[in-house]
Design an enzyme around this catalytic site. Structure first.
Site, mmCIF file in Angstrom:
data_model
loop_
_atom_site.group_PDB
_atom_site.id
_atom_site.type_symbol
_atom_site.label_atom_id
_atom_site.label_comp_id
_atom_site.label_asym_id
_atom_site.label_seq_id
_atom_site.Cartn_x
_atom_site.Cartn_y
_atom_site.Cartn_z
ATOM 1 N N PHE A 13 0.906 -1.608 -0.101
ATOM 2 C CA PHE A 13 0.145 -0.113 -0.037
ATOM 3 C C PHE A 13 0.774 0.858 -0.423
ATOM 4 O O PHE A 13 1.071 2.311 -0.869
ATOM 5 C CB PHE A 13 -0.697 -0.006 0.940
ATOM 6 C CG PHE A 13 -1.484 1.185 1.870
ATOM 7 C CD1 PHE A 13 -2.001 2.264 0.585
ATOM 8 C CD2 PHE A 13 -1.492 1.614 2.688
ATOM 9 C CE1 PHE A 13 -2.748 3.063 1.317
ATOM 10 C CE2 PHE A 13 -1.759 3.409 2.921
ATOM 11 C CZ PHE A 13 -2.290 4.028 2.457
ATOM 12 N N ASP A 33 10.220 -7.348 -4.034
ATOM 13 C CA ASP A 33 8.645 -8.104 -3.337
ATOM 14 C C ASP A 33 8.472 -9.196 -3.043
ATOM 15 O O ASP A 33 8.941 -9.827 -4.017
ATOM 16 C CB ASP A 33 6.837 -6.790 -3.490
ATOM 17 C CG ASP A 33 6.358 -6.688 -2.518
ATOM 18 O OD1 ASP A 33 5.917 -7.736 -2.093
ATOM 19 O OD2 ASP A 33 6.793 -5.829 -2.028
ATOM 20 N N GLY A 38 1.626 -8.081 -0.332
ATOM 21 C CA GLY A 38 1.287 -6.667 -1.535
ATOM 22 C C GLY A 38 0.893 -7.185 -2.435
ATOM 23 O O GLY A 38 1.077 -8.144 -2.989
ATOM 24 N N ASP A 56 12.250 -12.451 -1.252
ATOM 25 C CA ASP A 56 12.398 -12.561 0.097
ATOM 26 C C ASP A 56 13.219 -11.428 0.491
ATOM 27 O O ASP A 56 14.462 -12.540 0.476
ATOM 28 C CB ASP A 56 11.853 -13.482 1.135
ATOM 29 C CG ASP A 56 11.713 -13.428 2.575
ATOM 30 O OD1 ASP A 56 11.996 -12.870 2.502
ATOM 31 O OD2 ASP A 56 11.400 -14.763 2.760
ATOM 32 N N ALA A 114 11.531 2.453 7.443
ATOM 33 C CA ALA A 114 10.461 2.740 7.830
ATOM 34 C C ALA A 114 9.809 2.074 9.081
ATOM 35 O O ALA A 114 9.699 0.894 9.011
ATOM 36 C CB ALA A 114 9.403 2.693 6.553
ATOM 37 N N TYR A 145 5.594 -7.533 15.564
ATOM 38 C CA TYR A 145 5.546 -6.513 14.514
ATOM 39 C C TYR A 145 6.348 -5.158 15.749
ATOM 40 O O TYR A 145 7.492 -4.506 15.270
ATOM 41 C CB TYR A 145 4.095 -5.448 14.072
ATOM 42 C CG TYR A 145 4.524 -4.490 13.515
ATOM 43 C CD1 TYR A 145 4.463 -4.908 12.266
ATOM 44 C CD2 TYR A 145 3.847 -3.788 13.977
ATOM 45 C CE1 TYR A 145 4.648 -3.343 11.641
ATOM 46 C CE2 TYR A 145 3.689 -1.810 13.328
ATOM 47 C CZ TYR A 145 4.434 -2.465 11.725
ATOM 48 O OH TYR A 145 4.363 -1.031 11.016
HETATM 49 P P1 NAD Z 1 1.374 -3.606 3.466
HETATM 50 O O1 NAD Z 1 1.182 -5.564 3.969
HETATM 51 O O2 NAD Z 1 0.424 -2.866 1.932
HETATM 52 O O3 NAD Z 1 2.809 -3.530 2.881
HETATM 53 C C1 NAD Z 1 4.398 -4.051 2.542
HETATM 54 C C2 NAD Z 1 4.848 -5.318 1.587
HETATM 55 O O4 NAD Z 1 6.333 -5.087 1.997
HETATM 56 C C3 NAD Z 1 4.046 -5.709 1.112
HETATM 57 O O5 NAD Z 1 3.808 -5.377 -0.817
HETATM 58 C C4 NAD Z 1 4.659 -7.826 1.510
HETATM 59 O O6 NAD Z 1 4.057 -8.280 0.140
HETATM 60 C C5 NAD Z 1 5.756 -6.901 1.191
HETATM 61 N N1 NAD Z 1 6.904 -7.778 2.293
HETATM 62 C C6 NAD Z 1 6.400 -8.442 3.311
HETATM 63 N N2 NAD Z 1 7.439 -9.314 3.580
HETATM 64 C C7 NAD Z 1 8.512 -8.808 2.903
HETATM 65 C C8 NAD Z 1 9.359 -9.314 2.157
HETATM 66 N N3 NAD Z 1 9.734 -10.427 3.328
HETATM 67 N N4 NAD Z 1 10.586 -9.981 1.373
HETATM 68 C C9 NAD Z 1 9.625 -9.251 0.353
HETATM 69 N N5 NAD Z 1 8.466 -8.133 0.484
HETATM 70 C C10 NAD Z 1 7.623 -8.156 1.867
HETATM 71 O O7 NAD Z 1 1.798 -3.190 4.178
HETATM 72 P P2 NAD Z 1 1.941 -0.880 4.191
HETATM 73 O O8 NAD Z 1 1.269 -0.095 4.975
HETATM 74 O O9 NAD Z 1 1.915 -0.429 2.506
HETATM 75 O O10 NAD Z 1 3.143 -0.858 4.969
HETATM 76 C C11 NAD Z 1 4.612 -1.037 4.469
HETATM 77 C C12 NAD Z 1 5.834 -0.074 5.720
HETATM 78 O O11 NAD Z 1 5.417 0.878 5.948
HETATM 79 C C13 NAD Z 1 6.173 -1.330 6.201
HETATM 80 O O12 NAD Z 1 6.996 -1.244 7.192
HETATM 81 C C14 NAD Z 1 5.567 -0.475 7.621
HETATM 82 O O13 NAD Z 1 5.212 -1.352 8.980
HETATM 83 C C15 NAD Z 1 5.273 0.487 7.309
HETATM 84 N N6 NAD Z 1 4.392 1.408 8.208
HETATM 85 C C16 NAD Z 1 3.066 1.496 7.348
HETATM 86 C C17 NAD Z 1 2.081 1.989 8.372
HETATM 87 C C18 NAD Z 1 0.348 2.211 7.683
HETATM 88 O O14 NAD Z 1 -0.892 2.880 8.482
HETATM 89 N N7 NAD Z 1 0.515 1.912 6.315
HETATM 90 C C19 NAD Z 1 1.937 2.926 9.624
HETATM 91 C C20 NAD Z 1 3.320 2.726 10.079
HETATM 92 C C21 NAD Z 1 4.304 2.202 9.152
#
Ligand code: NAD
Ligand code: UDP
Length: 313
Positions: A13, A33, A38, A56, A114, A145
């Site tokens: 996202f 990714d 995702g 990964d 992040a 987390y």
């Molecule tokens: P999301 O789940 O939509 O995106 C995470 C992405 O990381 C996905 O595309 C997933 O497939 C990929 N991923 C996970 N593990 C992986 C791995 N081992 N290897 C490769 N790819 C991997 O979540 P998001 O909301 O887009 O969050 C993205 C980042 O922002 C995260 O690190 C999250 O902690 C941080 N964050 C987001 C928010 C929020 O409100 N959206 C708040 C705080 C922090």
């Protein structure tokens, strides 16, 4: 020549919104990714020099060619996602962070990690300022987390101090917008998906707990500012407008009239209050969110209506 960056988790996202923003700023973008939370189609229609690699990042990897910046966004982020993928979440925020840092060092690149407001846990200081150390249950279901991100911050600071790596840490507060997975389980996608399906929206606990939600394009702008002009100490990035969950539910009822509300049990260790103090990023980098809650929710609703209709046909 344009600069080239690597975004781990770029098909998620936030990562896909950031990819769009960096491409429009003239960067070449390499997305890494494994698509666990995702989707490749989050990058559909993206214009510009984009490479998408299915891997990964918790396992060792390399990227060919020059890299100027590594942005480590890979990690499940929704509570149901990371509770279901507990070990993978710890690994991507430990080994995954280590591999991203190693890549940045090999390439002579800047590293941006992040992090999250969850490192403050269920905060005893309100609003949360960067100097607050937090109140985290180290063995609760959310700890995979929260502690993963705390470790990831510690690792990033260690690489900065011990090896002189040029690093950034951002603590992202709740962010919402188009392309959130419909079944992601977080409050905004849950409420919109439930309301549009004609189901009651689920408030966990009394609904008196608070969050402060930021529209994703504003967040992406903050990330770019920290990347380009920030320093190694952490920056809070989020919208300081605090609302109760019940207020969000009422906002959704106003947008989708007729929506009912039901109560469900409060998840374990659900933080009671959350609001970022953004004086550091506002004062030093001139960043603050621009999109009002009304505008942001309307843009998100439009995207959910379109995707749910497409899924139905
Ligand atoms: P999301 O789940 O939509 O995106 C995470 C992405 O990381 C996905 O595309 C997933 O497939 C990929 N991923 C996970 N593990 C992986 C791995 N081992 N290897 C490769 N790819 C991997 O979540 P998001 O909301 O887009 O969050 C993205 C980042 O922002 C995260 O690190 C999250 O902690 C941080 N964050 C987001 C928010 C929020 O409100 N959206 C708040 C705080 C922090
Ligand atoms: N929440 C809720 N109903 C839902 C989903 C979430 O009341 O259907 C609440 C949840 O208990 C929390 C807040 O909304 O207090 C934000 O939850 P989310 O999972 O979006 O993010 P986080 O808890 O990580 O801030």
């Amino acid at each position: 020549m344009s600069r080239r960056c690597v975004i781990t988790g770029g098909a998620g996202f936030v990562g896909s919104a950031l990819t769009r923003r960096l491409l429009s700023d003239g960067w070449q973008v390499v997305v890494l990714d494994n698509f666990c939370t995702g989707r490749a189609h989050n990058l559909d229609g993206v214009a510009g020099p984009l490479e998408l690699l299915d891997l990964d990042v918790s396992r060792p990897f390399d990227v060919t060619g020059p890299v100027d910046a590594v942005l480590h966004f890979a990690s499940p982020a929704s509570p149901p996602d990371y509770i279901q993928r507990a070990i993978a979440t710890l690994l991507v925020n430990s080994s995954g962070t280590q591999h991203a840092l190693e890549l940045a060092e090999r390439k002579g690149a800047r590293m941006l990690m992040a992090s999250t407001s969850e490192i403050y846990g269920d905060p005893l200081v309100h609003p949360q300022i960067e100097s607050y150390w937090g109140n985290v249950n180290p063995i609760g279901p959310r700890s995979v987390y929260d502690e993963g991100k705390r470790f990831s911050e510690a690792m990033t600071m260690a690489w900065h101090r011990e090896r002189g790596l040029d690093t950034r840490i951002i603590r992202i507060f709740n962010t919402y917008g188009p392309r959130m997975r419909i079944d992601d389980g977080r409050v905004v996608p849950n409420f919109f998906a439930q309301a549009l399906r004609g189901e009651p929206i689920t408030i966990y606990g009394s609904g008196g707990q608070t969050r402060s939600i930021c529209y994703v394009d504003d967040l992406a702008d903050g990330v770019v500012r920290v990347l380009e002009h920030g320093d190694a100490m952490p920056y809070n990035l989020g919208n300081p407008q605090e609302h109760t969950i019940l207020e969000f539910a009422r906002a959704v009822q106003a947008l989708v009239p007729g929506t009912q509300i039901v109560q469900r049990p409060l998840p374990t260790d659900d933080p009671q209050r959350r609001q970022p103090d953004i004086s550091r990023v506002r004062g030093e980098l001139g960043w603050e969110p621009r999109t009002s809650l009304g505008e942001g929710l309307a843009l998100t609703l439009e995207d959910f209506v379109r995707r749910l209709a497409a899924a139905a046909t």
